[in-house]
Design an enzyme around this catalytic site. Structure first.
Site: not given
Length: 341
Positions: A152-154, A156
């Site tokens: 999810l970091y990537a 976003t």
């Protein structure tokens, strides 16, 4: 002399960048939420050093607070906005996904709205090598597909890139999106591998090594990254600086003053070699706990830095031996100071 807004100025990279800009005589407004994702004492120590510069002004507020962000800079023109504030960490995104939506999407949108209103000479936004995700073509070039994020970091960060392109197109904001590759060095974050390995080795504890040590990373020393950002700050994307070399694919958009640039040396280091370098710097042998690959991790990062070099004449070149040694020296000095206090 220019006026900069640096979001995330109490963070690892933001601190180093703000200090460099202040040393060069620029005005810097630092904006940071001082969240407790890791030990806030480290953040306060960084800010205390920045406050030694008379041209630094610090604002503590969350990026999601649009009114606070607007009030931090007022109506005075900004030459450059460098947006570094974010919820970082691949693994933490499995535990607290909402924080990534709030900070990396809503917070970044607030920065874009601020840029729309103030029209800075250059908007610079930090993305990540994680956006390359499942891409298996190496080295990673900015022109490669980045549509398969593994965390999810990537996701976003990739979404932030897309939002920034739309604002650049709609409102003519010169925007550089830079993709970082495993930045390390003094004053680093406690959740990062180098900090964890060093802390565990000095305490005699075992270190968790994910992927059974078979991963590799294109480690980038923080001073090298700052040098690249400072050079890129003077090159807001436009047709006059389009790279014409047939050996380099320029990511300058055909429909906006927008560009994506890798910042890394293009020289990946195997994880086990990195650990051996830390052992040598400390003078000990690590106790290693080999573990499976964590969800969201990638086996290797490997940057193609040719666009950065074509634009700035610069490629990060600090060796991991030099960089790790500098970190270990800082770590020992910082913790000795903490104990004395």
């Amino acid at each position: 002399m220019s006026r900069f807004l640096v979001t995330g100025s109490a963070g690892f990279i933001g601190f180093h960048l703000a200090r460099r800009l202040l040393a060069e005589g620029h005005d810097v407004v630092g904006y940071d939420g001082m969240t407790d994702y890791y030990d806030v004492r480290l953040k306060h120590a960084r800010v205390a050093m920045l406050r030694d510069y008379p041209r630094y002004r610090h604002v503590t507020a969350m990026l999601e607070d649009a009114r606070a962000l607007a009030a931090a800079v007022g109506e005075a023109p900004l030459d450059v906005i460098v947006h570094l504030a974010a919820q970082a960490g691949v693994r933490y995104s499995l535990e607290a996904p909402r924080t990534y939506i709030d900070s990396n999407l809503l917070g970044s949108w607030n920065v874009l709205e601020l840029a729309r209103r103030l029209q800075p000479g250059h908007l610079m936004m930090a993305s990540t090598s994680s956006v390359y995700g499942a891409n298996r073509v190496i080295p990673f070039a900015e022109s490669h597909r980045a549509d398969e994020p593994l965390s999810l970091y990537a996701a976003t960060k990739k979404a932030m890139e897309a939002m920034a392109h739309s604002y650049s197109h709609l409102f003519g904001i010169p925007t550089t999106m830079f993709r970082f590759f495993t930045v390390y060095g003094p004053w680093g974050r406690p959740d990062m591998a180098l900090f964890k390995f060093t802390d565990a080795m000095l305490a005699g504890r075992p270190s968790d090594v994910y992927g059974h040590g078979e991963q590799a990373r294109d480690f980038t020393y923080v001073d090298d990254l700052v040098e690249a950002v400072v050079r890129l700050a003077e090159i807001p994307p436009n047709e006059s600086n389009r790279v014409g070399s047939r050996d380099v694919t320029d990511t300058l958009s055909a429909s906006a003053p927008y560009r994506v640039v890798n910042i890394a040396g293009g020289s990946p280091t195997p994880l086990m070699a990195f650990i051996r370098t830390i052992e040598k710097a400390i003078g000990t042998t690590a106790k290693l706990n080999m573990m499976d690959m964590q969800p969201g991790d990638v086996p290797q990062t490997f940057a193609d830095p040719k666009l950065l070099e074509a634009l700035t004449g610069y490629v990060p070149a600090t060796t991991v031996e030099v960089g790790v040694s500098a970190f270990v020296d800082w770590y020992r000095a910082y913790h000795a100071m903490e104990k004395a206090a």
